[in-house]
Design a protein around this motif. Structure first.
Motif, short mmCIF file in Angstrom:
data_model
loop_
_atom_site.label_atom_id
_atom_site.label_comp_id
_atom_site.label_asym_id
_atom_site.label_seq_id
_atom_site.Cartn_x
_atom_site.Cartn_y
_atom_site.Cartn_z
N UNK A 141 -44.73 -27.38 -51.36
CA UNK A 141 -44.91 -26.08 -52.00
C UNK A 141 -45.95 -25.28 -51.22
N UNK A 142 -45.59 -24.09 -50.83
CA UNK A 142 -46.51 -23.22 -50.08
C UNK A 142 -47.37 -22.41 -51.06
N UNK A 143 -48.43 -21.83 -50.53
CA UNK A 143 -49.29 -20.97 -51.34
C UNK A 143 -48.44 -19.84 -51.92
N UNK A 144 -48.58 -19.63 -53.22
CA UNK A 144 -47.82 -18.59 -53.91
C UNK A 144 -46.53 -19.09 -54.53
N UNK A 145 -46.12 -20.30 -54.18
CA UNK A 145 -44.91 -20.88 -54.76
C UNK A 145 -45.29 -21.82 -55.90
N UNK A 204 -32.10 -10.22 -56.32
CA UNK A 204 -31.33 -9.09 -56.85
C UNK A 204 -30.08 -9.54 -57.60
N UNK A 205 -29.47 -10.65 -57.19
CA UNK A 205 -28.19 -11.03 -57.78
C UNK A 205 -28.23 -12.32 -58.58
N UNK A 206 -29.41 -12.78 -58.99
CA UNK A 206 -29.47 -13.97 -59.81
C UNK A 206 -30.21 -13.70 -61.10
N UNK A 207 -29.98 -14.60 -62.06
CA UNK A 207 -30.72 -14.49 -63.31
C UNK A 207 -32.17 -14.87 -63.04
N UNK A 208 -33.06 -14.14 -63.64
CA UNK A 208 -34.48 -14.40 -63.48
C UNK A 208 -35.08 -14.48 -64.87
N UNK A 209 -35.95 -15.43 -65.07
CA UNK A 209 -36.56 -15.62 -66.38
C UNK A 209 -37.91 -14.91 -66.39
N UNK A 210 -38.23 -14.28 -67.52
CA UNK A 210 -39.49 -13.56 -67.63
C UNK A 210 -40.34 -14.19 -68.73
N UNK A 211 -41.58 -14.49 -68.43
CA UNK A 211 -42.53 -15.00 -69.42
C UNK A 211 -43.74 -14.09 -69.38
N UNK A 212 -44.02 -13.44 -70.50
CA UNK A 212 -45.16 -12.53 -70.57
C UNK A 212 -45.17 -11.58 -69.38
N UNK A 213 -44.05 -11.00 -69.08
CA UNK A 213 -43.81 -10.06 -67.99
C UNK A 213 -43.95 -10.69 -66.61
N UNK A 214 -43.93 -12.02 -66.54
CA UNK A 214 -43.89 -12.71 -65.25
C UNK A 214 -42.46 -13.15 -64.99
N UNK A 215 -41.76 -12.55 -64.02
CA UNK A 215 -40.42 -13.03 -63.71
C UNK A 215 -40.50 -14.39 -63.01
N UNK A 216 -39.55 -15.25 -63.30
CA UNK A 216 -39.45 -16.55 -62.65
C UNK A 216 -38.18 -16.53 -61.82
N UNK A 217 -38.32 -16.74 -60.51
CA UNK A 217 -37.15 -16.78 -59.64
C UNK A 217 -37.21 -18.04 -58.78
N UNK A 218 -36.18 -18.25 -58.00
CA UNK A 218 -36.03 -19.48 -57.22
C UNK A 218 -35.98 -19.16 -55.73
N UNK A 219 -36.53 -20.05 -54.90
CA UNK A 219 -36.41 -19.89 -53.45
C UNK A 219 -34.99 -20.27 -53.05
N UNK A 252 -39.27 -25.98 -56.26
CA UNK A 252 -38.64 -27.26 -56.50
C UNK A 252 -38.88 -27.69 -57.93
N UNK A 253 -38.24 -28.77 -58.32
CA UNK A 253 -38.39 -29.31 -59.67
C UNK A 253 -38.64 -30.81 -59.58
#
Length: 160
Positions: A87-91, A4-19, A64-65
Protein backbone atom coordinates in the motif's frame (compact mmCIF):
# COMPACT_ATOMS: atom_id res chain seq x y z
CA UNK A 1 -10.33 1.66 -14.28
CA UNK A 2 -11.31 5.21 -13.70
CA UNK A 3 -13.64 6.17 -10.89
CA UNK A 4 -15.97 7.76 -13.46
CA UNK A 5 -17.63 4.49 -14.44
CA UNK A 6 -17.72 2.49 -11.21
CA UNK A 7 -19.80 2.49 -8.09
CA UNK A 8 -18.14 4.43 -5.32
CA UNK A 9 -19.10 4.27 -1.67
CA UNK A 10 -19.35 7.46 0.37
CA UNK A 11 -18.88 7.63 4.15
CA UNK A 12 -19.33 11.03 5.77
CA UNK A 13 -18.67 12.62 2.36
CA UNK A 14 -15.56 10.49 1.84
CA UNK A 15 -15.89 8.56 -1.43
CA UNK A 16 -14.37 5.07 -1.40
CA UNK A 17 -12.96 3.87 -4.71
CA UNK A 18 -10.67 1.08 -5.89
CA UNK A 19 -7.29 1.08 -7.64
CA UNK A 20 -7.06 -0.58 -11.04
CA UNK A 21 -5.43 -3.72 -9.61
CA UNK A 22 -8.49 -4.58 -7.48
CA UNK A 23 -10.44 -7.19 -9.44
CA UNK A 24 -14.16 -6.89 -10.12
CA UNK A 25 -14.76 -9.93 -7.88
CA UNK A 26 -12.81 -8.32 -5.06
CA UNK A 27 -14.68 -5.03 -5.54
CA UNK A 28 -17.96 -6.90 -5.34
CA UNK A 29 -16.85 -8.72 -2.18
CA UNK A 30 -15.73 -5.47 -0.53
CA UNK A 31 -18.98 -3.73 -1.51
CA UNK A 32 -21.06 -6.60 -0.07
CA UNK A 33 -19.11 -6.45 3.18
CA UNK A 34 -19.39 -2.67 3.42
CA UNK A 35 -23.13 -3.03 2.83
CA UNK A 36 -23.28 -4.78 6.21
CA UNK A 37 -22.40 -1.49 7.91
CA UNK A 38 -25.33 0.66 9.09
CA UNK A 39 -27.02 2.70 6.38
CA UNK A 40 -26.02 6.00 7.99
CA UNK A 41 -22.35 4.96 7.85
CA UNK A 42 -22.08 4.29 4.15
CA UNK A 43 -24.13 5.29 1.14
CA UNK A 44 -23.69 3.84 -2.33
CA UNK A 45 -23.23 6.52 -4.96
CA UNK A 46 -23.35 5.59 -8.64
CA UNK A 47 -21.00 7.17 -11.15
CA UNK A 48 -19.05 9.33 -8.72
CA UNK A 49 -17.13 12.14 -10.34
CA UNK A 50 -14.60 13.88 -8.09
CA UNK A 51 -15.37 17.24 -9.73
CA UNK A 52 -19.06 17.08 -8.79
CA UNK A 53 -18.61 18.95 -5.55
CA UNK A 54 -15.77 21.08 -4.30
CA UNK A 55 -16.92 20.31 -0.76
CA UNK A 56 -16.28 16.58 -1.08
CA UNK A 57 -13.13 15.28 0.53
CA UNK A 58 -10.36 13.24 -1.06
CA UNK A 59 -11.47 9.69 -1.87
CA UNK A 60 -10.42 6.71 0.18
CA UNK A 61 -8.55 4.62 -2.37
CA UNK A 62 -8.71 0.92 -1.55
CA UNK A 63 -5.62 -0.88 -2.84
CA UNK A 64 -6.33 -4.34 -1.46
CA UNK A 65 -8.37 -6.39 0.98
CA UNK A 66 -7.37 -8.71 3.80
CA UNK A 67 -10.00 -11.33 4.49
CA UNK A 68 -9.29 -12.50 8.03
CA UNK A 69 -12.70 -14.09 8.56
CA UNK A 70 -12.37 -17.41 10.36
CA UNK A 71 -8.72 -16.80 11.27
CA UNK A 72 -7.64 -16.77 14.91
CA UNK A 73 -5.50 -14.07 16.45
CA UNK A 74 -2.81 -13.01 15.47
CA UNK A 75 -3.28 -14.08 11.81
CA UNK A 76 -5.53 -11.17 10.71
CA UNK A 77 -2.98 -8.69 12.09
CA UNK A 78 -0.05 -10.52 10.48
CA UNK A 79 -1.84 -10.63 7.10
CA UNK A 80 -2.62 -6.92 7.51
CA UNK A 81 1.04 -6.10 8.15
CA UNK A 82 2.11 -8.05 5.05
CA UNK A 83 -0.58 -6.46 2.85
CA UNK A 84 0.38 -2.95 4.02
CA UNK A 85 3.80 -3.43 2.38
CA UNK A 86 2.06 -3.05 -1.01
CA UNK A 87 0.00 0.00 0.00
CA UNK A 88 1.42 3.36 -1.05
CA UNK A 89 1.02 6.63 0.82
CA UNK A 90 -2.54 7.85 0.35
CA UNK A 91 -3.91 4.38 -0.38
CA UNK A 92 -5.99 2.23 1.96
CA UNK A 93 -6.32 -1.39 2.96
CA UNK A 94 -9.73 -2.89 3.76
CA UNK A 95 -9.58 -5.57 6.45
CA UNK A 96 -12.32 -7.84 7.76
CA UNK A 97 -11.96 -10.30 10.62
CA UNK A 98 -14.17 -12.38 12.88
CA UNK A 99 -11.82 -12.85 15.83
CA UNK A 100 -12.72 -10.29 18.55
CA UNK A 101 -9.03 -9.89 19.43
CA UNK A 102 -8.44 -8.51 15.94
CA UNK A 103 -10.28 -5.32 16.80
CA UNK A 104 -7.93 -4.57 19.68
CA UNK A 105 -4.83 -5.77 17.79
CA UNK A 106 -5.40 -3.77 14.61
CA UNK A 107 -6.50 -0.64 16.50
CA UNK A 108 -3.40 -0.80 18.71
CA UNK A 109 -1.14 -1.43 15.70
CA UNK A 110 -2.46 1.68 13.91
CA UNK A 111 -2.23 3.79 17.07
CA UNK A 112 1.33 2.60 17.72
CA UNK A 113 2.35 3.57 14.17
CA UNK A 114 1.26 7.14 14.93
CA UNK A 115 3.00 7.34 18.30
CA UNK A 116 6.36 5.86 17.36
CA UNK A 117 7.25 8.29 14.60
CA UNK A 118 6.90 5.71 11.83
CA UNK A 119 7.75 7.10 8.39
CA UNK A 120 4.21 6.47 7.14
CA UNK A 121 1.78 6.39 10.08
CA UNK A 122 -1.46 4.49 9.68
CA UNK A 123 -4.83 6.19 9.97
CA UNK A 124 -7.70 3.91 11.02
CA UNK A 125 -10.68 5.40 9.17
CA UNK A 126 -13.28 2.72 9.87
CA UNK A 127 -13.24 0.42 12.88
CA UNK A 128 -16.70 -1.04 13.26
CA UNK A 129 -18.28 -4.39 14.07
CA UNK A 130 -21.38 -5.81 12.40
CA UNK A 131 -23.30 -9.05 12.71
CA UNK A 132 -23.75 -11.18 9.62
CA UNK A 133 -25.29 -14.55 8.90
CA UNK A 134 -22.58 -17.14 8.57
CA UNK A 135 -24.18 -18.71 5.51
CA UNK A 136 -23.79 -15.43 3.61
CA UNK A 137 -20.33 -14.38 4.76
CA UNK A 138 -18.48 -17.60 5.60
CA UNK A 139 -20.10 -20.05 3.22
CA UNK A 140 -21.54 -22.36 5.90
CA UNK A 141 -24.89 -24.03 5.56
CA UNK A 142 -26.46 -23.10 8.89
CA UNK A 143 -28.62 -20.01 8.67
CA UNK A 144 -28.99 -19.63 12.44
CA UNK A 145 -25.32 -18.94 13.18
CA UNK A 146 -24.31 -15.30 13.42
CA UNK A 147 -20.74 -14.03 13.41
CA UNK A 148 -19.47 -10.62 14.28
CA UNK A 149 -17.44 -9.12 11.47
CA UNK A 150 -14.93 -6.43 12.32
CA UNK A 151 -14.38 -3.91 9.51
CA UNK A 152 -11.26 -1.76 9.20
CA UNK A 153 -10.11 0.71 6.59
CA UNK A 154 -6.46 1.60 7.17
CA UNK A 155 -4.85 4.44 5.22
CA UNK A 156 -1.11 4.92 4.96
CA UNK A 157 -0.38 8.61 5.49
CA UNK A 158 2.59 10.85 4.82
CA UNK A 159 4.37 11.96 7.98
CA UNK A 160 5.53 15.21 6.38
Amino acid sequence: MSTDNQSVIVRDSYPICFVETVSDAQQQSITQLLDLLPADTLNLVENFNSTDSAEQKQPIIIKNMVDGRGLACPMPLLKTKVALREVAVGESLYVVATDPNSQADISAFCQQSQQTGTANPLLLLINQATAASSDKMLGTKTSTAVDTIYHFIITKTDSN
